[in-house]
Design an enzyme around this catalytic site. Structure first.
Site, PDB file in Angstrom:
ATOM      1  CG  PHE A 264     -11.277  50.310   4.742  1.00  0.00           C
ATOM      2  CD1 PHE A 264     -10.388  49.698   3.869  1.00  0.00           C
ATOM      3  CD2 PHE A 264     -11.937  49.515   5.680  1.00  0.00           C
ATOM      4  CE1 PHE A 264     -10.147  48.328   3.927  1.00  0.00           C
ATOM      5  CE2 PHE A 264     -11.701  48.140   5.749  1.00  0.00           C
ATOM      6  CZ  PHE A 264     -10.806  47.550   4.864  1.00  0.00           C
TER       7      PHE A 264
ATOM      8  NE  ARG B 279      -0.550  39.150   6.924  1.00  0.00           N
ATOM      9  CZ  ARG B 279      -1.563  39.970   6.623  1.00  0.00           C
ATOM     10  NH1 ARG B 279      -1.508  40.757   5.543  1.00  0.00           N
ATOM     11  NH2 ARG B 279      -2.626  40.020   7.382  1.00  0.00           N
TER      12      ARG B 279
ATOM     13  CB  THR C 282      -4.452  45.574  10.163  1.00  0.00           C
ATOM     14  OG1 THR C 282      -4.466  44.242   9.632  1.00  0.00           O
ATOM     15  CG2 THR C 282      -4.890  46.544   9.079  1.00  0.00           C
TER      16      THR C 282
ATOM     17  NE  ARG D 121       0.726  46.903   8.467  1.00  0.00           N
ATOM     18  CZ  ARG D 121      -0.090  45.990   7.958  1.00  0.00           C
ATOM     19  NH1 ARG D 121      -0.516  44.989   8.732  1.00  0.00           N
ATOM     20  NH2 ARG D 121      -0.479  46.058   6.704  1.00  0.00           N
TER      21      ARG D 121
ATOM     22  CG  ASN E  60      -1.418  49.667   7.297  1.00  0.00           C
ATOM     23  OD1 ASN E  60      -1.151  49.996   6.132  1.00  0.00           O
ATOM     24  ND2 ASN E  60      -2.218  48.656   7.570  1.00  0.00           N
TER      25      ASN E  60
ATOM     26  CG  HIS F 269      -0.024  44.410   0.699  1.00  0.00           C
ATOM     27  ND1 HIS F 269      -1.274  43.993   1.113  1.00  0.00           N
ATOM     28  CD2 HIS F 269       0.425  43.465  -0.161  1.00  0.00           C
ATOM     29  CE1 HIS F 269      -1.570  42.840   0.490  1.00  0.00           C
ATOM     30  NE2 HIS F 269      -0.562  42.502  -0.281  1.00  0.00           N
TER      31      HIS F 269
HETATM   32  P1  IDP Z   1      -3.646  43.865   6.148  1.00  0.00           P
HETATM   33  O1  IDP Z   1      -2.968  44.930   5.303  1.00  0.00           O
HETATM   34  O2  IDP Z   1      -3.041  43.774   7.517  1.00  0.00           O
HETATM   35  O3  IDP Z   1      -3.740  42.544   5.447  1.00  0.00           O
HETATM   36  P2  IDP Z   1      -6.492  44.212   5.567  1.00  0.00           P
HETATM   37  O4  IDP Z   1      -7.580  43.928   6.526  1.00  0.00           O
HETATM   38  O5  IDP Z   1      -6.286  43.266   4.428  1.00  0.00           O
HETATM   39  O6  IDP Z   1      -5.128  44.381   6.408  1.00  0.00           O
HETATM   40  O7  IDP Z   1      -6.751  45.678   5.001  1.00  0.00           O
HETATM   41  C1  IDP Z   1      -6.053  46.159   3.877  1.00  0.00           C
HETATM   42  C2  IDP Z   1      -5.623  47.583   4.144  1.00  0.00           C
HETATM   43  O8  IDP Z   1      -6.769  48.420   4.230  1.00  0.00           O
HETATM   44  C3  IDP Z   1      -4.895  47.794   5.478  1.00  0.00           C
HETATM   45  O9  IDP Z   1      -3.524  47.492   5.397  1.00  0.00           O
HETATM   46  C4  IDP Z   1      -5.162  49.272   5.748  1.00  0.00           C
HETATM   47  O10 IDP Z   1      -4.280  50.086   4.977  1.00  0.00           O
HETATM   48  C5  IDP Z   1      -6.574  49.432   5.206  1.00  0.00           C
HETATM   49  N1  IDP Z   1      -7.604  49.256   6.254  1.00  0.00           N
HETATM   50  C6  IDP Z   1      -8.035  48.093   6.791  1.00  0.00           C
HETATM   51  N2  IDP Z   1      -8.989  48.291   7.709  1.00  0.00           N
HETATM   52  C7  IDP Z   1      -9.183  49.635   7.747  1.00  0.00           C
HETATM   53  C8  IDP Z   1     -10.065  50.481   8.510  1.00  0.00           C
HETATM   54  O11 IDP Z   1     -10.864  50.033   9.335  1.00  0.00           O
HETATM   55  N3  IDP Z   1      -9.955  51.816   8.290  1.00  0.00           N
HETATM   56  C9  IDP Z   1      -9.082  52.350   7.398  1.00  0.00           C
HETATM   57  N4  IDP Z   1      -8.252  51.583   6.644  1.00  0.00           N
HETATM   58  C10 IDP Z   1      -8.294  50.252   6.827  1.00  0.00           C
HETATM   59 MG    MG Z   2      -4.862  41.910   3.789  1.00  0.00          MG
END
Ligand code: IDP
Ligand code: MG
Length: 156
Positions: free
Chosen positions: A57, A85, A91, A102, A112, A115
């Site tokens: 992604f 958080r 997420t 979210r 979502n 960040h």
């Molecule tokens: P977080 O934002 O909750 O810390 P992370 O795993 O660090 O989540 O992922 C960073 C960002 O990447 C997420 O906020 C989301 O926008 C995107 N993301 C994460 N996993 C996926 C996925 O499986 N498909 C599409 N986008 C994803």
């Molecule tokens: Mg993250």
């Protein structure tokens, strides 16, 4: 006191949710130490999400994050990283609990809304990727002694 880097992602800005989201942090008692509207440069988005470089992604994520204006915030408070958080929720919008940002405002995995730094080390790196030192302000809200018990040596 801890500081964390928050980004209201392009979907949050386009959907008119800036105020609603910032209000949640303000009401919780987190203090705004820095805030600006910006379009994230490609190189900054790539650096910010470098830990996800190998994920499928990643290219779409960088495209999304540079696709329009975002609001970047530095939020300050005791345990600010964990508190932010928790307010954000899980997420994926579809999995995030009701009551979280979210969980209340989104359904998408990628779009979502927000960040937040996930550790003190990440926060340190991310804050200075998005803010110059002089853009982070040291100030004391007049309500601080009602947000925290300040009768001891430090805010509780
Ligand atoms: P977080 O934002 O909750 O810390 P992370 O795993 O660090 O989540 O992922 C960073 C960002 O990447 C997420 O906020 C989301 O926008 C995107 N993301 C994460 N996993 C996926 C996925 O499986 N498909 C599409 N986008 C994803
Ligand atoms: Mg993250």
């Amino acid at each position: 006191m801890e500081r964390t880097l928050i980004i209201l992602k392009p979907d949050a800005v386009q959907r008119g949710l800036i105020g609603e989201i910032i209000t949640r942090f303000e009401k919780k008692g987190l203090q705004i130490a820095g805030m600006k509207l910006m379009v994230i440069p490609q190189s900054v988005a790539e650096t910010h999400y470098a830990p996800h470089k190998e994920k499928p992604f990643y290219p779409g994520l960088v495209r999304f994050m540079t696709s329009g204006p975002v609001v970047v915030l530095a939020l300050q408070g005791v345990n600010a990283i964990t508190i932010a958080r928790n307010l954000m929720g899980a997420t994926f919008g579809s999995k995030a609990a009701p009551g979280t940002i979210r969980g209340d405002y989104g359904v998408s995995n990628a779009y979502n809304l927000i960040h937040g730094s996930d550790s003190p080390e990440a926060a340190e790196k991310e804050l200075y990727l998005f803010f110059k030192k002089e853009e982070l302000l040291d100030w004391t809200p007049t309500i601080q002694s009602w947000v925290y018990d300040m009768t001891g040596a430090k805010p509780e």
